[in-house]
Design an enzyme around this catalytic site. Structure first.
Site, short mmCIF file in Angstrom:
data_model
loop_
_atom_site.label_atom_id
_atom_site.label_comp_id
_atom_site.label_asym_id
_atom_site.label_seq_id
_atom_site.Cartn_x
_atom_site.Cartn_y
_atom_site.Cartn_z
N VAL A 62 33.31 -55.30 -9.35
CA VAL A 62 31.92 -54.96 -9.11
C VAL A 62 31.73 -53.47 -8.85
O VAL A 62 30.96 -52.81 -9.52
CB VAL A 62 31.32 -55.80 -7.95
CG1 VAL A 62 29.92 -55.35 -7.61
CG2 VAL A 62 31.33 -57.27 -8.33
N GLY A 65 35.60 -50.28 -4.65
CA GLY A 65 36.70 -50.95 -3.96
C GLY A 65 37.41 -51.97 -4.84
O GLY A 65 38.64 -52.05 -4.84
N GLU A 66 36.66 -52.71 -5.60
CA GLU A 66 37.28 -53.71 -6.47
C GLU A 66 37.97 -53.06 -7.67
O GLU A 66 38.99 -53.56 -8.14
CB GLU A 66 36.24 -54.73 -6.92
CG GLU A 66 35.79 -55.62 -5.78
CD GLU A 66 34.76 -56.65 -6.20
OE1 GLU A 66 34.55 -56.84 -7.41
OE2 GLU A 66 34.18 -57.28 -5.30
N VAL A 67 37.43 -51.95 -8.15
CA VAL A 67 38.10 -51.23 -9.24
C VAL A 67 39.45 -50.72 -8.75
O VAL A 67 40.47 -50.86 -9.43
CB VAL A 67 37.23 -50.07 -9.78
CG1 VAL A 67 38.03 -49.19 -10.73
CG2 VAL A 67 35.99 -50.61 -10.47
N ALA A 70 41.76 -53.56 -8.59
CA ALA A 70 42.10 -54.11 -9.91
C ALA A 70 43.16 -53.27 -10.63
O ALA A 70 43.87 -53.79 -11.49
CB ALA A 70 40.85 -54.19 -10.77
#
Length: 129
Positions: A62, A65-67, A70
């Site tokens: 999203v 932080g999630e990138v 990932a």
């Protein structure tokens, strides 16, 4: 049930279109995010993902932080499945900028904005990938 769900979403197209227009022109979000929300995957991303007939794995993150979280997953997938292509999508402009770092570090093969959860944008993105 699938078709009933998708038919039930049809009345939401106009409000979502107005929402994305507002994001683009009032909030000054990027044109790429506007196009991405409607399922348009950039031509460069499409051509990169379709090289050599390699399997494509789509990872969605999203925001920033999630990138960041990932990126090691993408590295691990590339180590485990060397010929795979990683498509990394995100929702926010800042997440997209962070995803560009993953692209430069060859952790992802293509980055793009995640489409709205509506049938036509999703189908368009899936067909492109």
């Amino acid at each position: 049930m699938f078709w009933i769900y998708n038919l039930a979403l049809l009345p939401f197209y106009a409000p979502f279109f107005l929402y994305t227009l507002r994001r683009r022109f009032v909030q000054k979000k990027s044109a790429a995010s506007f196009r991405g929300q409607w399922g348009f995957v950039p031509r460069a991303a499409r051509s990169t993902l379709h090289q050599n007939g390699a399997p494509v794995i789509w990872i969605h993150a999203v925001s920033v932080g999630e990138v960041v979280a990932a990126r090691p997953i993408a590295r691990a997938l590339k180590a485990e499945i060397p010929n795979c292509k990683i498509a990394l999508s995100c929702t926010t402009d800042t997440g997209f900028q962070t995803a560009q770092v993953a692209l430069k570090n060859q952790e992802a093969d293509a980055t793009f904005f995640f489409p709205l959860d509506l049938p036509f944008p999703i189908w368009r993105a899936l067909n492109a990938i």
